[in-house]
Design an enzyme around this catalytic site. Structure first.
Site, PDB file in Angstrom:
ATOM      1  CE  LYS A  82      17.672 -91.308  -3.547  1.00 27.93           C
ATOM      2  NZ  LYS A  82      17.952 -92.225  -2.444  1.00 27.93           N
TER       3      LYS A  82
ATOM      4  CD  GLN B 211      16.891 -95.450  -1.066  1.00 25.76           C
ATOM      5  OE1 GLN B 211      17.561 -94.822  -1.880  1.00 25.76           O
ATOM      6  NE2 GLN B 211      16.126 -94.839  -0.176  1.00 25.76           N
TER       7      GLN B 211
ATOM      8  CG  ASP C 148      23.867 -91.979   0.323  1.00 24.82           C
ATOM      9  OD1 ASP C 148      23.162 -90.985   0.122  1.00 24.82           O
ATOM     10  OD2 ASP C 148      23.424 -93.093   0.647  1.00 24.82           O
TER      11      ASP C 148
HETATM   12  N1  GUN Z   1      17.129 -93.866   2.613  1.00 26.55           N
HETATM   13  C1  GUN Z   1      16.468 -92.732   2.917  1.00 26.55           C
HETATM   14  N2  GUN Z   1      17.226 -91.660   2.614  1.00 26.55           N
HETATM   15  C2  GUN Z   1      18.381 -92.127   2.114  1.00 26.55           C
HETATM   16  C3  GUN Z   1      19.567 -91.503   1.623  1.00 26.55           C
HETATM   17  O1  GUN Z   1      19.709 -90.278   1.604  1.00 26.55           O
HETATM   18  N3  GUN Z   1      20.544 -92.337   1.214  1.00 26.55           N
HETATM   19  C4  GUN Z   1      20.417 -93.687   1.262  1.00 26.55           C
HETATM   20  N4  GUN Z   1      21.425 -94.415   0.841  1.00 26.55           N
HETATM   21  N5  GUN Z   1      19.340 -94.292   1.703  1.00 26.55           N
HETATM   22  C5  GUN Z   1      18.329 -93.524   2.135  1.00 26.55           C
END
Ligand code: GUN
Length: 294
Positions: free
Chosen positions: A54, A98, A121
């Site tokens: 990311k 995450q 998110d």
């Molecule tokens: N863990 C797996 N996919 C995601 C996501 O799209 N956002 C977040 N915050 N954690 C994740």
């Protein structure tokens, strides 16, 4: 194999080019570049890979990336303290924590602490409420990516029967809302659903987001249906670790009209939709006219 393979990487690259091309105009107007903060607690190897990719993508597209890797033992108070700092930091347009967090931390309380205008998110209750109400807001990245792939494959989704398998706040619930907003007739299936195969057989659109390797079988799929596979599970096969989805790809690709592969389907779109949301959040926070990428 009969199905069209939906190339998520190619779709994501095209979206990325548009996002990247919009940054100079933002910089000109705002006097800065959009910033994304990603927070990881602990050392889960898969999460570390996601967080790094990311950050790398944000920088590649011309944005600022702030990465925070905190020890597994981080307290709730310390994590909330970091969120408060990021909320107050004008250089930060998007905050992503995450998931999953270590068990001693309260994920919902952490998500609730994020300023909704920075909730790239789309997990904050205000973001979820905006989606349900049809108000502008930030939409969770994976469902948004799935929707973009569906629309590029099918065009107008109006009137189609869709089934979403899985009811997480990250994917299943927002996915169902997005499909409803596109005038699909949506069935939400989950672990207590009775006779799942017969319900899947009715669907023109199948979105599988359960996290169980190859659970959805080829003979569950209606001929010609469009299948979006959100799952990523590691399995050992022929002495090698492989990434597989929630759908039995070899069976389903004989029957479906179009299907996303794992890897290379939904995954690249998730990251690019996070970049999209960050740029949108940056424009909204700066009261600037929104660029249209989608
Ligand atoms: N863990 C797996 N996919 C995601 C996501 O799209 N956002 C977040 N915050 N954690 C994740």
């Amino acid at each position: 194999m009969n199905a069209t393979i939906i190339d998520g990487k190619a779709h994501a690259n095209r979206l990325g080019e548009k996002i990247s091309a919009s940054i100079p105009a933002f910089r000109e107007q705002a006097g800065r570049i959009p910033g994304l903060a990603v927070v990881l607690v602990g050392t889960d190897p898969a999460s570390e890979v996601y967080v790094r990719s990311k950050g790398r993508m944000a920088r590649k597209l011309g944005m600022e990336s702030f990465e925070y890797v905190l020890p597994e033992s981080t307290s709730q108070a310390d994590l909330l303290g970091l969120i408060a700092t990021l909320n107050a930091d004008d250089a930060v347009d998007g905050i992503l924590v995450q998931l999953p967090l270590p068990h001693h931390l309260d994920s919902l309380a952490v998500i609730n602490a994020i300023d909704p205008s920075k909730d790239v998110d789309g997990l904050h209750p205000i973001s979820a409420g905006n989606l349900v109400s049809g108000l502008p807001g930030l939409t969770s990245c994976t469902p948004l990516g799935c929707l973009l792939l569906l629309k590029s494959e099918l065009g107008d989704l109006s009137g189609l029967d869709a089934i979403v398998i899985g009811r997480s706040i990250l994917v299943g619930k927002p996915m169902a809302q997005l499909l409803l907003a596109e005038n699909c007739t949506v069935t939400m299936a989950h672990s207590r659903t009775r006779d799942l195969p017969s319900k899947v057989r009715q669907a023109d659109i199948v979105v599988a987001a359960v996290g169980q390797a190859e659970m959805v079988k080829g003979d569950w799929i209606k001929p010609g249906a469009t299948v979006i596979d959100v799952g990523t599970s590691r399995v050992v096969r022929d002495d090698r670790t492989r990434l597989v989805g929630d759908v039995d790809f070899s069976g389903a690709s004989q029957v479906a009209g179009a299907i996303t592969p794992v890897p290379g389907g939904v995954g690249p779109m998730t990251i690019m939709c996070l970049m999209h949301n960050t740029v949108i959040a940056a424009h909204r926070r700066g009261d600037l006219p929104l660029p249209s990428f989608l």
